[in-house]
Structures are given as structure tokens and as C-alpha cells.
Design a protein around this motif. Sequence first.
Motif: not given
Length: 260
Positions: A191-195
Amino acid sequence: MRRVLILVLGIGLSACSADQNPSSELVFDQNPDFSAQVEAASGALGLRPSTALDVAHLATWDGQRPNQTVSSFSDWATIKLAARAPTPAPLRVPEAAPRRRQGDVRGRPIDLDQSQLREMDRLSIRLVQNALNTKPIRRALFRARDLDLKDQTTEWGGILDWNIDGWIMLSGPGEGENDDGLFQRTASDFRQMFDGAIPFHLHARALNMSAVAGPGSTDLQAAEQHGVPALVFTSLNKDCLQVDWYRRGGIVVDLGEIIR
């Protein structure tokens, strides 16, 4: 990869699938809203997904078109991180000579002058160099390395990100508990990688891992799947780590060494 989609996006098993032909397009057959979101993002950004994680990445699109040209999922992730982080300093060339690389990387260019590097790659590397130049990040990184040395069940890793308090590094053991040479990411990492957060993992089964410095074949395969820039930190001794940046396409850059 379907399991990752479920954990990250909360979608059903059949919301996204690929048939057995690896060259075929990903198919969305059970969730029209999800499919419409992915198609809208793909059209607006000019990005076509090649893996299930690309699809998950597109599904997080907020409807905003970046001001910069987006030519890859790696670029898109970098643009998101750069939008909230301070403008980074110019690139710094590593002082240390490159370490011997693992088989999959040996013989490839790994310097900052390699022709395959794009503008957004260099921006991502500059952001990494700025983050690693801060004492809190180095302390967090070496603390994670020390804990990984003690943990014989799995590799450690996490994400490097910027928030209102500055650069942050979140780390912990992987989800697997049967292989100290493998790191399995959590849904939270994705989730954080995609942000825009940059994923990393450690090579720290022993204090001196210089014989396997940099990303190995499994690491490069993971980059092909998730599509965003990544880091691997290799333990060289008690107070020194080797830093390598890499992305989809087998691109690896030696960023030199950092000390505690």
C-alpha cells in the motif's frame, strides 16, 4: 499475486486474473467498478499493466494527472514521493569502488553513467541519497540490520518514505518464517509502495555479506512484479552497509557504502 490484491485492495479472488499465456492482457471479469478504475487510470497515465501488482497500483489512482511525463510505473511512484519530499541535492558519485556482484548482475553496468537511467531514475536516487544522509535514517537502518542478524527465520525489510516529520524508515521481519535468505513483503508495504514509498530489504545473514552484495535473481524478479524502485542494503561489517538501487528491467545502480 492474487493474495496480494486481496490484502491490498480488498477485492475478490476473481476480480483480477491473467490466463496461462504470459503475454496475454490481464482480465477483469467480476468487478466492473474495479475494472473501470483501472482502465481509467491506465488511459489517463498512459501505463499498461503487465503484472497483477501493476493492476493493484493503478487501482490506487486518485484521479490526478501528474505534471511530469509518466513513462513507467517506476516513474509514477517516484513522482508521488517527490511531490511531498523536499527537493533533493544533486547526485553524488560513490567514493568506494563497486563490490563484486551476484551472478545475475555481474557484467552489467552498475554506475550512475549507464545509458539506461532516465531522469526519474536519477530523481529517485537523489531522494534516496538525501534520506540516507540523515542520522535518524542511518540509525534506523543499522538497528534493523542488527535485529536481522539475530533473526534466523527470515530477512528483514520495509519502506523508506517522507511524511510531515521528515524521512522515515519502517522495518521488520518478512511474513515468511522458513528462509533467512528470503523477504516476503506485507500488504502494508505494498500500500505504501503504491503511494511512492521505496521498498527495501537487507542482506544480513552474517556481518560480512560482501560476496552477495546487491540484488540477486529473486530480488530482480520481485522488481519485475511490483514495478517500483527498490533498495537492498548489504551488510559489510559492524559499521558499514553497501547500498544498491534497482528497478524493473534489470537496472541496478551501486550507491556506495554508508557508515553507522
